[in-house]
Design an enzyme around this catalytic site. Structure first.
Site, PDB file in Angstrom:
ATOM      1  N   LYS A 172       0.864  -1.190   0.000  1.00 40.36           N
ATOM      2  CA  LYS A 172       0.000   0.000   0.000  1.00 40.36           C
ATOM      3  C   LYS A 172       0.900   1.239   0.000  1.00 40.36           C
ATOM      4  CE  LYS A 172      -2.381   3.297   2.643  1.00 40.36           C
ATOM      5  NZ  LYS A 172      -2.092   4.262   1.605  1.00 40.36           N
ATOM      6  N   GLU A 245      10.086   2.401  10.568  1.00 43.83           N
ATOM      7  CA  GLU A 245      11.058   3.469  10.278  1.00 43.83           C
ATOM      8  C   GLU A 245      10.297   4.776  10.403  1.00 43.83           C
ATOM      9  OE1 GLU A 245      14.243   3.220   9.643  1.00 43.83           O
ATOM     10  OE2 GLU A 245      14.678   1.412   8.491  1.00 43.83           O
ATOM     11  N   CYS A 279      13.230  12.105   6.326  1.00 45.05           N
ATOM     12  CA  CYS A 279      13.260  11.705   7.734  1.00 45.05           C
ATOM     13  C   CYS A 279      14.611  12.049   8.347  1.00 45.05           C
ATOM     14  CB  CYS A 279      12.991  10.216   7.857  1.00 45.05           C
ATOM     15  SG  CYS A 279      14.015   9.244   6.764  1.00 45.05           S
ATOM     16  N   GLU A 376       8.979  17.081  14.910  1.00 49.35           N
ATOM     17  CA  GLU A 376       9.296  16.967  13.484  1.00 49.35           C
ATOM     18  C   GLU A 376       8.330  17.841  12.688  1.00 49.35           C
ATOM     19  OE1 GLU A 376       8.374  13.324  11.295  1.00 49.35           O
ATOM     20  OE2 GLU A 376      10.408  13.340  10.517  1.00 49.35           O
TER      21      GLU A 376
HETATM   22  P1  NAP Z   1       2.153   8.694   7.464  1.00 50.30           P
HETATM   23  O1  NAP Z   1       1.056   9.687   7.509  1.00 50.30           O
HETATM   24  O2  NAP Z   1       2.433   7.907   8.666  1.00 50.30           O
HETATM   25  O3  NAP Z   1       1.801   7.749   6.226  1.00 50.30           O
HETATM   26  C1  NAP Z   1       2.708   6.758   5.763  1.00 50.30           C
HETATM   27  C2  NAP Z   1       1.924   5.647   5.102  1.00 50.30           C
HETATM   28  O4  NAP Z   1       1.108   5.005   6.079  1.00 50.30           O
HETATM   29  C3  NAP Z   1       0.959   6.111   4.015  1.00 50.30           C
HETATM   30  O5  NAP Z   1       0.883   5.110   3.031  1.00 50.30           O
HETATM   31  C4  NAP Z   1      -0.352   6.239   4.765  1.00 50.30           C
HETATM   32  O6  NAP Z   1      -1.485   6.141   3.915  1.00 50.30           O
HETATM   33  C5  NAP Z   1      -0.252   5.042   5.690  1.00 50.30           C
HETATM   34  N1  NAP Z   1      -1.004   5.110   6.928  1.00 50.30           N
HETATM   35  C6  NAP Z   1      -1.324   6.205   7.658  1.00 50.30           C
HETATM   36  N2  NAP Z   1      -2.012   5.832   8.773  1.00 50.30           N
HETATM   37  C7  NAP Z   1      -2.115   4.488   8.732  1.00 50.30           C
HETATM   38  C8  NAP Z   1      -2.705   3.509   9.592  1.00 50.30           C
HETATM   39  N3  NAP Z   1      -3.343   3.851  10.717  1.00 50.30           N
HETATM   40  N4  NAP Z   1      -2.611   2.219   9.263  1.00 50.30           N
HETATM   41  C9  NAP Z   1      -1.951   1.831   8.146  1.00 50.30           C
HETATM   42  N5  NAP Z   1      -1.409   2.707   7.272  1.00 50.30           N
HETATM   43  C10 NAP Z   1      -1.474   4.020   7.567  1.00 50.30           C
HETATM   44  O7  NAP Z   1       3.520   9.408   7.054  1.00 50.30           O
HETATM   45  P2  NAP Z   1       3.808  10.346   5.796  1.00 50.30           P
HETATM   46  O8  NAP Z   1       3.282  11.709   6.098  1.00 50.30           O
HETATM   47  O9  NAP Z   1       3.376   9.696   4.538  1.00 50.30           O
HETATM   48  O10 NAP Z   1       5.394  10.363   5.772  1.00 50.30           O
HETATM   49  C11 NAP Z   1       6.148  11.266   6.506  1.00 50.30           C
HETATM   50  C12 NAP Z   1       6.726  10.613   7.744  1.00 50.30           C
HETATM   51  O11 NAP Z   1       7.500   9.491   7.352  1.00 50.30           O
HETATM   52  C13 NAP Z   1       7.666  11.516   8.495  1.00 50.30           C
HETATM   53  O12 NAP Z   1       7.427  11.390   9.874  1.00 50.30           O
HETATM   54  C14 NAP Z   1       9.039  10.964   8.148  1.00 50.30           C
HETATM   55  O13 NAP Z   1      10.037  11.235   9.087  1.00 50.30           O
HETATM   56  C15 NAP Z   1       8.738   9.506   8.027  1.00 50.30           C
HETATM   57  N6  NAP Z   1       9.774   8.827   7.239  1.00 50.30           N
HETATM   58  C16 NAP Z   1      10.640   7.997   7.900  1.00 50.30           C
HETATM   59  C17 NAP Z   1      11.660   7.376   7.200  1.00 50.30           C
HETATM   60  C18 NAP Z   1      12.622   6.449   7.898  1.00 50.30           C
HETATM   61  O14 NAP Z   1      13.234   5.637   7.230  1.00 50.30           O
HETATM   62  N7  NAP Z   1      12.799   6.539   9.201  1.00 50.30           N
HETATM   63  C19 NAP Z   1      11.793   7.578   5.828  1.00 50.30           C
HETATM   64  C20 NAP Z   1      10.895   8.428   5.195  1.00 50.30           C
HETATM   65  C21 NAP Z   1       9.875   9.043   5.914  1.00 50.30           C
HETATM   66  P3  NAP Z   1      -2.125   7.429   3.196  1.00 50.30           P
HETATM   67  O15 NAP Z   1      -1.070   8.036   2.351  1.00 50.30           O
HETATM   68  O16 NAP Z   1      -3.240   6.862   2.394  1.00 50.30           O
HETATM   69  O17 NAP Z   1      -2.587   8.349   4.293  1.00 50.30           O
END
Ligand code: NAP
Length: 486
Positions: A172, A245, A279, A376
């Site tokens: 997904k 992550e 990130c 963040e």
């Molecule tokens: P996010 O809102 O957590 O969403 C990430 C993914 O999870 C999306 O596909 C989202 O779907 C899905 N999702 C959200 N809530 C969910 C739930 N309750 N159950 C299952 N899936 C769910 O994060 P983002 O805004 O896309 O990404 C930014 C974040 O990612 C930042 O905090 C960044 O630091 C972190 N990040 C971490 C790394 C690492 O390696 N540590 C690398 C890159 C990014 P939808 O898009 O459909 O909402």
């Protein structure tokens, strides 16, 4: 006319009951439409993945590796086209978008080679006529849930490692970048991934993401995204193998003996590259009091010169944020920073015109207690904090809940080594910025960033189990601990 795309489930391209819009962040215009998948689609995808598991996991790993190598080869041939797609759909500038694709090429090549390794260990036994070793087994059906900021590279990290280990996948992608995910899945299929092995289900977190996390026949979840979602997954995944992550609040320490020119280059690149949406982005500078003023003046001079624009334009230094919610979140934090008493020295506003843009922003005189220096923001906002010396700097660096990347600029080898051992983070760079991971080294964090280590040799651990095997060839019953004696 905007094209409507399909999901890939069990070897077939399928539509959905409804569709959602995929926006170009530089214009706000709809560039594609994708099926709003449902829990039923997830169920069908899990059925397909489960059905394909036996055959795929029994396929010799070198053969699985060859498919990954072919994937890398196709990605390489199509790098320019895919890079342009990344720059358009996600918004990062072309050199970084091409880097996103290159990272995918690198990781598919790296894990292709793993097909001929997938090492376990052999060891001794405490008993005569007994052989002991470990072998790798797949987890089973893996749920792969990815963010939008590396729309090709992060799915590639997960798919390459998951597939070489013999897992099948329900994937997904972020609802902000489904087209990059769609293109990657098409390439995997062209490379020879059999039907049912990789299933792409697009749609919302609530309808698709949560259904994957809760699904009883999904054996493992590999998730990259926000801390809040990571916490939700931890509570709802049951007893699955879970890899997380999560976010970061990554510090750059600049000591009084640092090469300031080099530090400025690195901070600008780390803070405003990918519009601060990494990130590992440098979001805090911890500057020695002897050089802070000079450093800030130079950072402001450089940041003010950065040109905003669409990622695909050659003249652009900083692309848009991913969506309007990200602009509003950034704006909200800038207001918070002002109210907290930090000094806004650069940016702090949206430019006029369409698209989801925000100017590179720097706060000076930030304090470790302020929210802008702890939380963040995931946008182009940098906070500068002052330190009196290295111990103080490390203390400030460690004062946040996250622990992903970190950096120190110094010419003193002792300071560098003290920072390496003292900073609580999964990654420390010396005389380089907080960004720039290479795929053959482990990647991940500590504390609220999660404790997963993807990529590198440890990437295999995230997508496999180690089975311990004892072979007793003594021909008699032997009891460990009892017959072994002292
Ligand atoms: P996010 O809102 O957590 O969403 C990430 C993914 O999870 C999306 O596909 C989202 O779907 C899905 N999702 C959200 N809530 C969910 C739930 N309750 N159950 C299952 N899936 C769910 O994060 P983002 O805004 O896309 O990404 C930014 C974040 O990612 C930042 O905090 C960044 O630091 C972190 N990040 C971490 C790394 C690492 O390696 N540590 C690398 C890159 C990014 P939808 O898009 O459909 O909402």
């Amino acid at each position: 006319m905007v094209q409507a795309y399909r999901m890939h489930i069990g070897g077939e391209w399928v539509g959905g009951d409804g569709y959602f819009n995929d926006l170009n962040p530089a214009t706000g215009q709809v560039m594609a439409r994708f099926p709003a998948g449902s829990a039923g689609d997830v169920d069908r995808a899990v059925d397909a993945a489960e059905g394909a598991l036996k055959s795929w996991s029994e396929t010799p790993p070198p053969k699985r590796g060859r498919i990954l190598q072919r994937t890398a080869d196709i990605l390489r041939k199509e790098k320019e086209r895919l890079g342009t797609l990344v720059a358009t759909e996600m918004g990062k500038v072309m050199p970084e978008a091409l880097g996103d694709v290159q990272e995918a090429i690198d990781v598919f090549e790296y894990f292709a080679g793993e097909g001929r390794r997938l090492f376990g260990n052999t060891t001794t036994s405490e008993l005569k006529g007994k052989f002991a070793m470990t072998v790798r087994r797949p987890v089973g059906v893996m749920g792969l849930i990815t963010p939008w900021n590396f729309p090709i590279a992060i799915p590639a990290w997960k798919l390459s490692a998951a597939l070489v280990c013999g897992n099948t996948a329900v994937f997904k992608p972020s609802s902000d970048t489904p087209l990059c995910a769609y293109e990657l899945v098409r390439i995997l299929l062209r490379a020879g991934v059999p039907d049912g092995v990789v299933n792409l289900v697009t749609g919302s977190a609530a309808d698709v993401g949560e259904a994957i996390v809760r699904h009883r026949r999904v054996g493992g979840i590999s998730f990259t995204g926000s801390k809040a979602t990571g916490e939700w997954i931890t509570k709802n995944a049951g007893l699955k193998k879970v890899g997380l992550e999560l976010g970061g609040k990554n510090p750059v320490i600049v000591m009084d003996d640092a090469d300031l020119g080099l530090a400025v280059e690195g901070i600008i690149w780390g803070a405003f590259g990918t519009t601060g949406q990494r990130c590992t982005a440098a979001s805090r500078v911890i500057a020695h009091r002897a050089i802070r003023k000079k450093l800030v003046a130079e950072l402001v001079r450089r940041a003010e010169r950065l040109r905003l624009g669409p990622g695909v334009a050659k003249t652009t230094d900083v692309g848009p944020l991913i969506n309007m919610a990200a602009v509003e979140k950034t704006e909200g934090y800038v207001d918070i920073g002002r109210k907290e008493g930090a000094k806004l020295v650069c940016g702090g506003k949206r430019p006029p015109g369409r698209g989801f843009f925000y100017r590179p922003t720097i706060f000076d005189d930030a304090d470790r207690g302020m929210r802008i220096a702890r939380e963040e923001i995931f946008g182009p906002v940098l906070s500068v904090l002052e330190c009196g010396g290295l111990d103080d700097a490390i203390d400030i660096a460690n004062s946040v809940e996250y622990g992903l990347s970190s950096s120190i600029y110094t010419r003193d080898v002792n300071s560098a080594l003290r920072a390496i051992s003292g900073i609580e983070a999964g990654i420390t760079y010396v005389n380089a910025s907080t960004i720039g991971a290479e795929v053959h080294l482990p990647f991940g964090g500590v504390k609220a960033t999660g404790h997963t280590r993807e990529a590198g040799i440890t990437g295999i651990d995230e997508f496999s189990h180690l089975k311990t095997v004892y072979i007793d060839y003594s021909g008699k019953l032997q009891k460990a601990q009892i017959d072994a004696g002292e």
